[in-house]
Write an enzyme that holds these catalytic residues in place. Sequence first.
Site, PDB file in Angstrom:
ATOM      1  N   HIS A 152       4.460   1.836   5.169  1.00 55.83           N
ATOM      2  CA  HIS A 152       3.043   1.240   4.816  1.00 55.83           C
ATOM      3  C   HIS A 152       2.894   1.658   3.482  1.00 55.83           C
ATOM      4  O   HIS A 152       3.324   2.387   2.916  1.00 55.83           O
ATOM      5  CB  HIS A 152       2.236   1.741   5.803  1.00 55.83           C
ATOM      6  CG  HIS A 152       1.910   3.420   5.913  1.00 55.83           C
ATOM      7  ND1 HIS A 152       2.905   4.134   6.970  1.00 55.83           N
ATOM      8  CD2 HIS A 152       1.368   4.441   5.113  1.00 55.83           C
ATOM      9  CE1 HIS A 152       2.492   5.527   6.859  1.00 55.83           C
ATOM     10  NE2 HIS A 152       1.687   5.511   5.820  1.00 55.83           N
ATOM     11  N   HIS A 205      -0.969   6.523  -1.308  1.00 59.13           N
ATOM     12  CA  HIS A 205       0.518   6.918  -0.956  1.00 59.13           C
ATOM     13  C   HIS A 205       1.232   5.764  -0.461  1.00 59.13           C
ATOM     14  O   HIS A 205       0.543   4.919  -0.235  1.00 59.13           O
ATOM     15  CB  HIS A 205       0.632   8.223  -0.001  1.00 59.13           C
ATOM     16  CG  HIS A 205       0.455   8.227   1.364  1.00 59.13           C
ATOM     17  ND1 HIS A 205      -0.983   8.400   1.973  1.00 59.13           N
ATOM     18  CD2 HIS A 205       1.081   7.371   2.536  1.00 59.13           C
ATOM     19  CE1 HIS A 205      -0.780   8.125   3.140  1.00 59.13           C
ATOM     20  NE2 HIS A 205       0.244   7.722   3.461  1.00 59.13           N
ATOM     21  N   GLU A 217       5.408   9.465   1.276  1.00 59.03           N
ATOM     22  CA  GLU A 217       5.581   9.955   2.629  1.00 59.03           C
ATOM     23  C   GLU A 217       6.735   9.466   3.058  1.00 59.03           C
ATOM     24  O   GLU A 217       7.412   8.261   2.969  1.00 59.03           O
ATOM     25  CB  GLU A 217       4.254   9.421   3.539  1.00 59.03           C
ATOM     26  CG  GLU A 217       4.520   9.656   4.845  1.00 59.03           C
ATOM     27  CD  GLU A 217       2.990   9.133   5.754  1.00 59.03           C
ATOM     28  OE1 GLU A 217       2.583   8.336   5.251  1.00 59.03           O
ATOM     29  OE2 GLU A 217       3.006   9.810   6.794  1.00 59.03           O
TER      30      GLU A 217
HETATM   31 CO    CO Z   1       0.843   7.388   5.595  1.00 57.49          CO
END
Ligand code: CO
Length: 134
Positions: free
Chosen positions: A7, A79, A130
């Site tokens: 994502h 992020h 991440e």
């Molecule tokens: Co995230």
Amino acid sequence: MIGRLNHVAIAVPDLDAAADQYRHVLGANVGAPQPEPDHGVTVIFIELPNTKIELLHPLGDDSPINGFLEKNPAGGIHHICYEVDDILAVRDRLKESGARVLGTGEPKIGAHGKPVLFLHPKDFTGTLVELEQA
Ligand code: CO
């Protein structure tokens, strides 16, 4: 080592306005707000055919998103999340290479119920990364 883009997370000052824009202007499949108190955020997931967008809004006074929105009042990309097969093996390899893992260095359970870690943006071209064990 890294796999699919899981994502892209976008911090937003107004969660309802951002959700409406993705739903009605961009015609996306927008989910319901989900509070994530462990992470200090409320998240809305947007499902795209090849990845997800996460709209992030602060939850609580010490939310990690508060400082970001102070610097970026209109919101912005916060992020990106890459999938990995073995998060502990990847973490150890990155630490050996000198990359900084944020927090305790131990994976937390992320918004999708899977272990996640964050890497210092200064070590990755100014981007908070991440890692999620897929
Ligand atoms: Co995230």
